[in-house]
Design an enzyme around this catalytic site. Structure first.
Site, short mmCIF file in Angstrom:
data_model
loop_
_atom_site.label_atom_id
_atom_site.label_comp_id
_atom_site.label_asym_id
_atom_site.label_seq_id
_atom_site.Cartn_x
_atom_site.Cartn_y
_atom_site.Cartn_z
N HIS A 85 0.72 -1.30 0.16
CA HIS A 85 -0.16 0.04 -0.10
C HIS A 85 0.94 1.35 -0.10
CE1 HIS A 85 -3.94 -1.96 0.83
NE2 HIS A 85 -2.99 -2.97 1.67
N ASN A 158 -10.45 -2.73 2.67
CA ASN A 158 -9.87 -2.81 1.19
C ASN A 158 -11.19 -2.57 0.49
OD1 ASN A 158 -7.24 -3.22 1.34
ND2 ASN A 158 -7.52 -5.48 1.06
FE1 HDD Z 1 -2.22 -4.79 5.52
C1 HDD Z 1 -0.79 -1.85 5.33
C2 HDD Z 1 -5.38 -3.54 4.21
C3 HDD Z 1 -3.67 -8.14 5.87
C4 HDD Z 1 0.46 -5.95 7.04
N1 HDD Z 1 -3.10 -2.97 4.97
C5 HDD Z 1 -2.20 -1.84 4.90
C6 HDD Z 1 -2.97 -0.73 4.45
C7 HDD Z 1 -4.19 -1.26 4.14
C8 HDD Z 1 -4.36 -2.67 4.53
C9 HDD Z 1 -5.37 -0.60 3.65
C10 HDD Z 1 -2.69 0.70 4.10
C11 HDD Z 1 -2.65 1.42 5.26
C12 HDD Z 1 -2.33 2.95 4.96
O1 HDD Z 1 -3.07 3.61 4.05
O2 HDD Z 1 -1.33 3.12 5.45
N2 HDD Z 1 -4.00 -5.60 5.09
C13 HDD Z 1 -5.32 -4.92 4.68
C14 HDD Z 1 -6.48 -5.88 4.58
C15 HDD Z 1 -5.94 -6.94 5.22
C16 HDD Z 1 -4.58 -6.99 5.33
C17 HDD Z 1 -7.79 -5.24 4.34
C18 HDD Z 1 -6.95 -8.25 5.21
C19 HDD Z 1 -7.90 -8.31 5.39
N3 HDD Z 1 -1.68 -6.80 6.12
C20 HDD Z 1 -2.49 -7.72 6.15
C21 HDD Z 1 -1.73 -8.88 6.91
C22 HDD Z 1 -0.66 -8.22 7.40
C23 HDD Z 1 -0.64 -7.02 6.79
C24 HDD Z 1 -2.26 -10.31 7.11
C25 HDD Z 1 0.68 -8.98 8.02
C26 HDD Z 1 0.52 -9.98 8.54
N4 HDD Z 1 -0.47 -4.12 5.89
C27 HDD Z 1 0.55 -4.69 6.65
C28 HDD Z 1 1.87 -3.84 6.90
C29 HDD Z 1 1.28 -2.62 6.37
C30 HDD Z 1 -0.02 -2.78 5.71
C31 HDD Z 1 2.85 -4.20 6.49
C32 HDD Z 1 2.22 -1.63 5.37
C33 HDD Z 1 2.11 -0.34 5.80
C34 HDD Z 1 1.62 -0.18 6.99
O3 HDD Z 1 1.05 -1.56 7.49
O4 HDD Z 1 1.39 0.73 7.78
O5 HDD Z 1 2.04 -3.79 8.15
#
Ligand code: HDD
Length: 703
Positions: A85, A158
């Site tokens: 993202h 999402n």
């Molecule tokens: Fe995630 C970012 C949505 C599963 C680890 N995720 C991130 C963002 C969104 C989502 C919208 C961007 C937030 C922003 O605008 O800063 N992610 C989801 C959804 C998931 C999901 C809807 C499942 C239903 N994500 C998910 C899992 C993991 C992560 C299973 C790790 C185990 N996601 C992350 C992250 C991020 C992230 C690496 C990257 C940047 C951040 O968090 O801030 O931690």
């Protein structure tokens, strides 16, 4: 460049400068209260054009602290982009609750009808880097930070209601597979490559999500036209401690709208910032994007009655099975002042939850609770990232956490531990825990207590990977089904590993044999045998609510859309003004396009300035087009490839085309065939409210 008051430059302390000013950065950048440019130490800068040198042509001196500080700061301007993202756009706004939800939840935000809570919402693509284009075929992130009176609540969802995987331990594998490939560093922001489909083909649990991901949902027209989903089942807990399962849904006021793949690809070239620009400009002109928040609320008995597990994030509860109750609205009414300070530094975390709302045991959600906090430390560099203004709660924050990199607060007094007896009369001092209104977890209170040994295991109730994928595909409008099948053909055609394509086809056979056949034919490959399914695939009733075309959010409207009006020398002023008025009355935005941006000389001799030059504004930038051309204007444009392409693409992208009779030769040269969507100017505004799906078989071979 003129110098700013070099006479008064010096190292003396500025009058009236207090120690409290360190965080007050003036709007236009680092200058002091009188408008002077200063260093970060507050020293006025006498010359911002030249380094300090020994002589006019001599070497630069190491003592030039102005130079060194400026370059030092510049060298460190970038922070790590989000691992997923990374590409995002955000805005401020508010949430307004319709009615009290006290019966369901004690969350403060849902108590008083009409009350508004400030929020910050960031939309994103998943796979591409921060500088990638806005329109790849990709899921869109939909993250909302509510600054409630009881602390920050982040709903990090999402635009698709399900996810690829059931267990967070597979997330790094999923993301590695979709990002650019490890050895070659491409493709950027694209799932159409070997590693993604290799992983997907080996993970049958991703099949339902793949159906959504290959549907028109992942090529949305604008960010104002997407739905949002909390995905996981959460809990709401009322003041009596009673918990209810909930799923969150955001419904866009402007309805759902998507692009065609060919259109999305061309937008990427014409304007890589298309969706970011659209969001920003809509808010700038006061056309505030709005979504309604709804919930599906249910109890355990209902959950137990479903043929799938509500803790499984690869499943939806169809709206037809459990209707959505609207509970409030979100309006985005203010753009960020600074992209980095706000959009880049905002740190969402699904673990940010407030009293009255709680998690469930969804194994994907549980893994997320750890990941987001951890990633912010990497990205923002300090455990104090919550003090950055965009992340700071708008309610008191009181605890004994101290110090750390970039600590911005100056706590007073001796007490930094609890319990203590440092009060005046030997009593305890400092903030205390609050058993009455503090956050308490609902798990284990209302939900049956889980028992069992320590196991790395997947519940059997998570085993059905195909029934809802089938339900989704069979619920779509035929045009959407054709797009989905064609998307699969496109993506798999970019997959070089034949055994991967075969494995995907084998999985698709479990979803729908007709779909598998269409994709196999599109690839010119024989159909393999279906892959084994862990449990028999069920035929659920279709859910028309998942459709875009002819679905509940397919609004016949021009509101919020844009119309490209092509003019040239000799265009009729009256006809043009009438059309512009009609477009405006329909709530749409007219974009006046001419061969030259300075404008065109209309038939009455007046000059009409253009909003865009024809070559810089192909018709993919707008939702419908009108050709207000005179005979000679049309004749000139017959020799302009951009004009022919403008019309050809509008037709190919199934858009309405309004035109003066004099524009007919251009229509003909662009291969436009008459149909309901090709109309005179009088019928144009009505015609422009929709796309012409029946036209598609004439212009494109779909799978
Ligand atoms: Fe995630 C970012 C949505 C599963 C680890 N995720 C991130 C963002 C969104 C989502 C919208 C961007 C937030 C922003 O605008 O800063 N992610 C989801 C959804 C998931 C999901 C809807 C499942 C239903 N994500 C998910 C899992 C993991 C992560 C299973 C790790 C185990 N996601 C992350 C992250 C991020 C992230 C690496 C990257 C940047 C951040 O968090 O801030 O931690």
């Amino acid at each position: 460049m003129p110098k700013v008051d070099s006479k008064t430059t010096g190292f003396e302390t500025r009058p009236g400068k207090g120690g409290e000013t360190h965080q007050q950065v003036p709007k236009s950048g680092p200058h002091d209260a009188e408008g002077h440019l200063t260093t970060n130490q507050g020293i006025r800068v006498s010359d911002n054009q030249n380094q300090l040198k020994a002589g006019a042509r001599g070497p630069v001196l190491l003592e030039d602290f102005v130079l060194r500080e400026k370059i030092f700061h510049f060298d460190h301007e970038r922070i790590p982009e989000r691992i997923v993202h990374a590409r995002g756009s955000a805005a401020h706004g508010f949430f307004e609750v319709y009615e009290s939800l006290a019966e369901l939840t004690s969350a403060d935000i849902f108590q008083r009808p009409g009350e508004r809570t400030p929020l910050f919402t960031r939309f994103s693509t998943v796979a591409g880097g921060a500088g990638s284009v806005d329109t790849p075929r990709d899921v869109r992130g939909f993250a909302v930070k509510f600054y409630t009176k009881d602390g920050n609540w982040d709903l990090v969802g999402n635009n698709i209601p399900v996810f690829f995987i059931q267990d967070a331990i597979k997330f790094p594998d999923l993301i590695h597979s979709v990002k650019m490939e490890a050895d070659r560093g491409y493709p950027q922001a694209a799932s159409a490559h070997d590693t993604f489909w290799d992983f997907i083909s080996l993970m049958p649990e991703s099949t339902h999500m793949i159906m959504w991901a290959m549907s028109d949902r992942t090529i949305p027209r604008t960010l104002r036209n997407i739905e949002g989903f909390g995905i996981h089942t959460f809990q709401m807990v009322n003041a009596k401690g009673k918990s209810t399962f909930v799923k969150f849904h955001w419904k866009p006021k402007l309805g759902l709208a998507s692009t065609l793949w060919d259109e999305a690809v061309k937008i990427a070239g014409a304007d890589p910032d298309f969706q970011r620009r659209d969001l920003f400009e809509a808010i700038e002109r006061g056309d505030f994007p709005e979504w309604e928040l709804g919930i599906q609320a249910f109890d355990e008995k209902f959950a137990d009655s479903l043929p799938y597990d509500v803790l499984d994030p690869t499943k939806i509860i169809p709206e037809e099975v459990l209707p959505i109750r609207p509970i409030g609205r979100m309006v985005l009414d203010r753009n960020p002042d600074n992209f980095f300070a706000e959009t880049e530094q905002v740190a969402y975390c699904p673990a940010n939850i407030v009293p009255g709302i709680d998690f469930t045991n969804d194994p994907l959600l549980q893994g997320r609770l750890f990941s987001y906090l951890d990633t912010q430390l990497k990205r923002l560099g300090s455990t104090n990232f919550h003090q950055i203004p965009i992340n700071a709660p708008k309610c008191p924050v009181m605890n004994f956490q101290r110090d750390g990199h970039m600590q911005m607060l100056t706590p007073k007094g001796r007490a930094n531990y609890e319990p203590n007896s440092l009060g005046e009369a030997g009593e305890e001092t400092g903030p205390r825990e609050c058993p009455v209104t503090g956050f308490e977890t609902a798990i284990g209170r209302d939900v049956a207590e889980e028992q069992g040994g320590k196991l790395r295991i997947r519940a059997e109730s998570f085993a059905d990977h195909y029934s809802q994928a089938r339900m989704f595909f069979r619920s779509l409008h035929p045009a959407e089904q054709a797009h989905l099948a064609s998307a699969l053909v496109f993506e798999l055609s970019k997959v070089g590993l034949e055994h991967v394509r075969i494995r995907v086809l084998a999985n698709l056979l479990n979803v729908d044999p007709d779909l598998a056949k269409r994709v196999a034919e599109g690839l010119a490959m024989p159909l393999p045998k279906a892959s084994p399914s862990a449990v028999p695939v069920q035929d659920f009733d279709p859910s028309p609510a998942v459709r875009i075309i002819n679905g509940p959010l397919d609004l016949d409207t021009l509101a919020g859309r844009s119309v490209g009006v092509l003019i040239a020398d000799g265009s009729d002023a009256k006809a043009l003004d009438k059309l512009l008025k009609a477009i405006d009355s329909a709530g749409a935005r007219a974009v006046l396009i001419a061969p030259k941006v300075g404008g065109a000389t209309l038939a009455d001799g007046s000059i009409r300035k253009a909003d865009a030059q024809l070559a810089g504004c192909p018709s993919v930038m707008v939702d419908a087009v009108a050709l207000v051309l005179s005979k000679e204007g049309c004749k000139t444009l017959l020799g302009e490839a951009a004009a022919i392409q403008f019309v050809m693409d509008a037709f190919g992208h199934l858009k309405a085309i309004g035109h003066t009779p004099e524009s007919a030769p251009l229509l003909e040269k662009a291969g436009v065939e008459p149909d309901e969507g090709v109309v005179d100017l009088a019928g144009f505004v009505e015609a422009a409210k929709t796309r012409y799906w029946d036209r598609e078989p004439k212009v494109r071979m779909l799978a």
